[in-house]
Enzyme design. Sequence first.
Site, short mmCIF file in Angstrom:
data_model
loop_
_atom_site.label_atom_id
_atom_site.label_comp_id
_atom_site.label_asym_id
_atom_site.label_seq_id
_atom_site.Cartn_x
_atom_site.Cartn_y
_atom_site.Cartn_z
N SER A 1 1.29 -1.37 0.09
CA SER A 1 0.32 -0.08 -0.31
C SER A 1 0.78 1.52 -0.14
CB SER A 1 -1.04 0.13 1.23
OG SER A 1 -1.53 -1.10 1.53
N1 SAH Z 1 -0.46 -5.32 4.04
C1 SAH Z 1 -0.46 -5.34 2.86
C2 SAH Z 1 -0.39 -5.50 1.90
C3 SAH Z 1 -0.84 -6.32 0.71
S1 SAH Z 1 -2.36 -6.26 -0.02
C4 SAH Z 1 1.33 -4.38 3.16
O1 SAH Z 1 1.88 -4.49 3.35
O2 SAH Z 1 1.89 -5.06 1.82
C5 SAH Z 1 -3.63 -7.48 0.28
C6 SAH Z 1 -3.13 -8.95 0.23
O3 SAH Z 1 -4.27 -9.26 0.79
C7 SAH Z 1 -2.82 -8.77 -0.33
O4 SAH Z 1 -1.80 -9.45 -0.54
C8 SAH Z 1 -3.40 -10.40 -0.40
O5 SAH Z 1 -3.56 -11.91 -0.89
C9 SAH Z 1 -4.23 -10.42 0.02
N2 SAH Z 1 -5.60 -11.39 0.74
C10 SAH Z 1 -6.74 -10.74 -0.08
N3 SAH Z 1 -8.15 -11.46 0.39
C11 SAH Z 1 -7.52 -12.08 1.10
C12 SAH Z 1 -7.84 -13.00 1.99
N4 SAH Z 1 -8.64 -13.49 2.49
N5 SAH Z 1 -7.40 -13.60 3.27
C13 SAH Z 1 -5.71 -13.22 3.39
N6 SAH Z 1 -5.43 -12.39 2.63
C14 SAH Z 1 -6.17 -11.89 1.72
#
Ligand code: SAH
Length: 216
Positions: free
Chosen positions: A62
Amino acid sequence: MPTQTANKKIRLLLALRAAGITDTRVLAAIESVPRDTFVPEELKPQAWEDTALPIGCGQTISQPLVVATMTAALEPTDRDKVLEVGTGCGYQAAVLARLVRRVYTIERHKPLLQAAESRLETLGVRNVTAICGDGMAGWPAQAPFDKIIVTAAAHGEPPPVLLEQLKVGGHLVIPVGGQGEQVLRRYTKESAEGAFAVKGLLPVRFVPLLPDVAGD
Ligand code: SAH
């Protein structure tokens, strides 16, 4: 640290302040977590810019302003046990880990989870526990949580299970909406019966929250 990186970092912190991030603990946490460690090699020169960047498996780290806004909205304290859904590269978890007692984080892409765990270990972050799973089911064995942060967008409302796993008085911060039209919301649990105060925070663009573990 090379001077160039130090300058970029100062510029980012000034930009976050100018955008309204006033919580000094949050700013200090962003300053101390090396964002360059969390992005692919070829994107390291952009690591201290206020933009989202790709991290593999079609996912993104993000934008720092969004990380700062979500972190501040949680009103983190050093007594908090926090659940994060969407570990991604582990950056948000590392920022939170500096501000709270323990972070439990769930990621549905195993390769992302493994890379995140190894980064956190290299950085000596010891208060994050990460698992591969479907975060939409929460983490029943560790519930309830003081705070919950979801870093992928829910289509309509937050998953009800997550609202259930939040303590009374706790905050859940989540982007809500379809592709292109999302808003960051904070839900504050006001009673055990499930009364919530809802606050809109910021228009955002997140990858979608998807069910089940990814097949990779
Ligand atoms: N907090 C992260 C942002 C990653 S983007 C950072 O600091 O990099 C969002 C993430 O959510 C992705 O990696 C995606 O695979 C994950 N995601 C989406 N749906 C999900 C679910 N139901 N359970 C776990 N992870 C999920």
